[in-house]
Structure formats: C-alpha cells, structure tokens
Design an enzyme around this catalytic site. Structure first.
Site, mmCIF file in Angstrom:
data_model
loop_
_atom_site.group_PDB
_atom_site.id
_atom_site.type_symbol
_atom_site.label_atom_id
_atom_site.label_comp_id
_atom_site.label_asym_id
_atom_site.label_seq_id
_atom_site.Cartn_x
_atom_site.Cartn_y
_atom_site.Cartn_z
ATOM 1 N N TYR A 84 -1.452 -0.903 10.364
ATOM 2 C CA TYR A 84 -1.617 -1.206 8.939
ATOM 3 C C TYR A 84 -0.414 -0.673 8.156
ATOM 4 O O TYR A 84 0.180 -1.387 7.345
ATOM 5 C CB TYR A 84 -2.915 -0.579 8.432
ATOM 6 C CG TYR A 84 -3.163 -0.777 6.952
ATOM 7 C CD1 TYR A 84 -3.672 -1.973 6.476
ATOM 8 C CD2 TYR A 84 -2.893 0.240 6.046
ATOM 9 C CE1 TYR A 84 -3.906 -2.161 5.123
ATOM 10 C CE2 TYR A 84 -3.123 0.060 4.695
ATOM 11 C CZ TYR A 84 -3.631 -1.135 4.237
ATOM 12 O OH TYR A 84 -3.850 -1.324 2.897
ATOM 13 N N LYS A 121 2.545 -2.721 5.940
ATOM 14 C CA LYS A 121 2.782 -2.452 4.519
ATOM 15 C C LYS A 121 4.242 -2.059 4.267
ATOM 16 O O LYS A 121 4.814 -2.426 3.238
ATOM 17 C CB LYS A 121 1.839 -1.370 4.005
ATOM 18 C CG LYS A 121 0.379 -1.736 4.143
ATOM 19 C CD LYS A 121 0.085 -3.141 3.666
ATOM 20 C CE LYS A 121 -1.361 -3.498 3.935
ATOM 21 N NZ LYS A 121 -1.643 -4.899 3.710
ATOM 22 N N SER A 173 0.858 -1.187 0.000
ATOM 23 C CA SER A 173 0.000 0.000 0.000
ATOM 24 C C SER A 173 0.889 1.230 0.000
ATOM 25 O O SER A 173 2.027 1.185 0.475
ATOM 26 C CB SER A 173 -0.876 0.009 1.254
ATOM 27 O OG SER A 173 -1.507 1.257 1.420
#
Length: 162
Positions: A67, A71, A54
C-alpha cells in the site's frame, strides 16, 4: 470516496481516488490521470487533477508495504505529470490523507489496540472524517489554487510532523 469527475468553469476537474491501486500493477497507475490530461489538452481549457495518495507514501505504514509503495508512486507520478502538463494550463496535485474513518481504513480504526497505537503519532489525537478532505480538494481545484501544481497536501492531523 468515489471517483469524481466534475466540470469546473475554467476547465475540467478530475479527482480520483487511489484506494484501488493495490489492484493495479504499479507500472499502470499512470493510465487514469494520463487519460484525463489527454482529454483536457484536447478541450484546450486547462484543468485540475487531484490524485488521492496517502501519508503512507511519505512514511510507510507498519505492515502496509505494498500500500505504501503504491502511494509513493502516486506522489511521484503527481509531481512528474505536474511538470509535463503545466504548459497546457493543467494543474496536477495530490491529497495525502492521514487516518480517515472509511470502510477501507476500518481494520485500523475499528481495532482499539491498533487505533491507540496509531493515535500516538497523530498530534490531533483522532482520525479524520471523510468530509474533512473536501476543503483541501476544493482549494486544489478552485481558482484559489490556480498557481498550485505538483503539491502534495497533507490532511493528516499532524501525523507527518511526528
């Protein structure tokens, strides 16, 4: 997005999504591509792996710390495996999608206040549709990308430019 395992004429192609990584301890994220690399080496035909990370792995998102950390780990893992697997004719790259209209991102894309704030940072002023990722993945796994390894391909409407 679902995990995809496709047989390509020049070898095995493995594309897997990293959306589930917050559920996996960060020290175990290497297991999926590492297993794919072992299988590709055993088959002796090379191949291509695309890890889906991401843009949050480059610029951490607000209130998305864990998160974003996972990533960033996927991006680093991609580069490390690209170096290690290149001698076996295995290419390892990563797709870095920006905001994409998925069930996973619906908390961002379905809230008008959050979406408006997000779009201030996207020069194309919209979120992507999932099928807009396909061309980038196709390039990375096809003969057109045969000299590409260790790349992190941004498909983000310009988000990382701002």
């Amino acid at each position: 997005w679902l995990p995809i395992h496709v047989r390509w004429t020049e070898g095995v192609v493995a594309v897997w999504r990293a959306e589930d990584l917050p559920l996996v301890p960060i020290w175990e994220i290497h297991l999926i591509p590492e297993d794919q690399i072992r299988q590709m080496i055993a088959q002796g035909r090379g191949g291509a792996i695309v890890n889906v990370a991401s843009v949050n792995g480059v610029i951490p998102g607000a209130f998305q710390g864990i998160y974003s950390i996972t990533k960033a780990a996927v991006i680093s893992m991609t580069k490390a495996f690209a170096k290690e697997a290149a001698a076996s004719n295995i290419r390892v790259n990563a797709l870095l999608p920006g905001a994409t209209e998925t069930k996973f991102a619906s908390a961002l894309t379905q809230n008008p206040a959050i979406l408006n704030e997000l779009l201030k940072h996207v020069p194309m002023n919209r979120v992507a549709q999932p099928d807009e990722m396909a061309g980038a993945v196709l390039f990375l796994v096809s003969p057109a990308g045969s000299y590409t390894t260790g790349a992190c391909l941004n498909v983000d409407g310009g988000y990382l430019l701002v």
